[in-house]
Design a protein around this motif. Structure first.
Motif, PDB file in Angstrom:
ATOM      1  N   SER A  97      -0.582   5.191   0.814  1.00 25.49           N
ATOM      2  CA  SER A  97      -1.842   5.050   0.892  1.00 25.49           C
ATOM      3  C   SER A  97      -2.324   3.703   0.207  1.00 25.49           C
ATOM      4  O   SER A  97      -3.242   3.157   0.467  1.00 25.49           O
ATOM      5  CB  SER A  97      -2.757   6.111   0.489  1.00 25.49           C
ATOM      6  N   HIS A 140      -2.850   0.257   9.787  1.00 23.46           N
ATOM      7  CA  HIS A 140      -4.152   0.278  10.415  1.00 23.46           C
ATOM      8  C   HIS A 140      -4.746  -0.915  10.800  1.00 23.46           C
ATOM      9  O   HIS A 140      -5.573  -0.854  11.684  1.00 23.46           O
ATOM     10  CB  HIS A 140      -5.115   1.378   9.610  1.00 23.46           C
ATOM     11  N   GLY A 177      -3.327  -2.170  13.701  1.00 26.91           N
ATOM     12  CA  GLY A 177      -3.186  -1.492  14.788  1.00 26.91           C
ATOM     13  C   GLY A 177      -1.973  -1.067  15.292  1.00 26.91           C
ATOM     14  O   GLY A 177      -1.521  -0.901  16.475  1.00 26.91           O
ATOM     15  N   ARG A 218       0.040   2.389   4.963  1.00 28.29           N
ATOM     16  CA  ARG A 218      -0.846   2.684   6.175  1.00 28.29           C
ATOM     17  C   ARG A 218      -2.228   1.603   6.300  1.00 28.29           C
ATOM     18  O   ARG A 218      -2.552   1.341   7.292  1.00 28.29           O
ATOM     19  CB  ARG A 218      -1.579   4.191   5.837  1.00 28.29           C
ATOM     20  N   GLN A 229       5.031   4.610   5.767  1.00 29.11           N
ATOM     21  CA  GLN A 229       3.922   5.076   6.550  1.00 29.11           C
ATOM     22  C   GLN A 229       3.219   6.160   5.671  1.00 29.11           C
ATOM     23  O   GLN A 229       2.077   6.516   6.020  1.00 29.11           O
ATOM     24  CB  GLN A 229       4.334   5.837   7.787  1.00 29.11           C
TER      25      GLN A 229
END
Length: 136
Positions: free
Chosen positions: A7, A81, A84, A77, A4
């Motif tokens: 990046s 993302h 979702g 991430r 998490q």
């Protein structure tokens, strides 16, 4: 592995070779990454692949690096993302919406421990990288 805090989604050599990908499949990516050891790692390039997570399929941009890892990939991430998703590290699972329900990807705590043990015990060969603090 789900990270998490990262990046970038990372792909390691075993998966790259296992998918029969070639260096010609990569696009240029020249930003250095900082490894868990605090060293800058130069990537081989970047590739966009479709990743299916049960009923959902999302495009993921993987940065391909040539370094040892007990993992084949680190999803981070951007993948979370796009899906979702929420990662529950304590329970080794990822939950994400799909239609009118919540899907779940379950990991294995015993397998996760084996990977961590392998990473700790692995005596890394000299990497073609520099310390993140060099040149500062």
């Amino acid at each position: 592995m789900v990270d998490q805090g990262s990046s970038e989604d990372i792909m390691y050599p075993d998966l790259f070779k296992g998918l029969n990908l070639k260096l010609e499949d990569l696009t240029a990516y020249d930003s250095p990454l900082i490894s868990f050891k605090g060293k800058a790692v130069i990537s081989k390039g970047k590739i966009r692949l479709l990743v299916q997570s049960r009923p959902e399929t999302v495009g993921v941009d993987f940065i391909v690096i040539d370094a040892y890892s007990p993992y084949t990939t680190i999803v981070a991430r951007p993948w979370l993302h796009a899906l979702g998703a929420i990662s529950l590290t304590l329970h080794v699972k990822v939950k994400f919406p799909s239609g009118k329900q919540i899907e779940e990807i379950l990991g294995s705590q015993s397998v996760a421990r084996q990977y961590i043990s392998a990473a700790i015990l692995h005596q890394t060969e000299p990497e073609s990288s520099v310390s993140a603090t060099e040149g500062l």
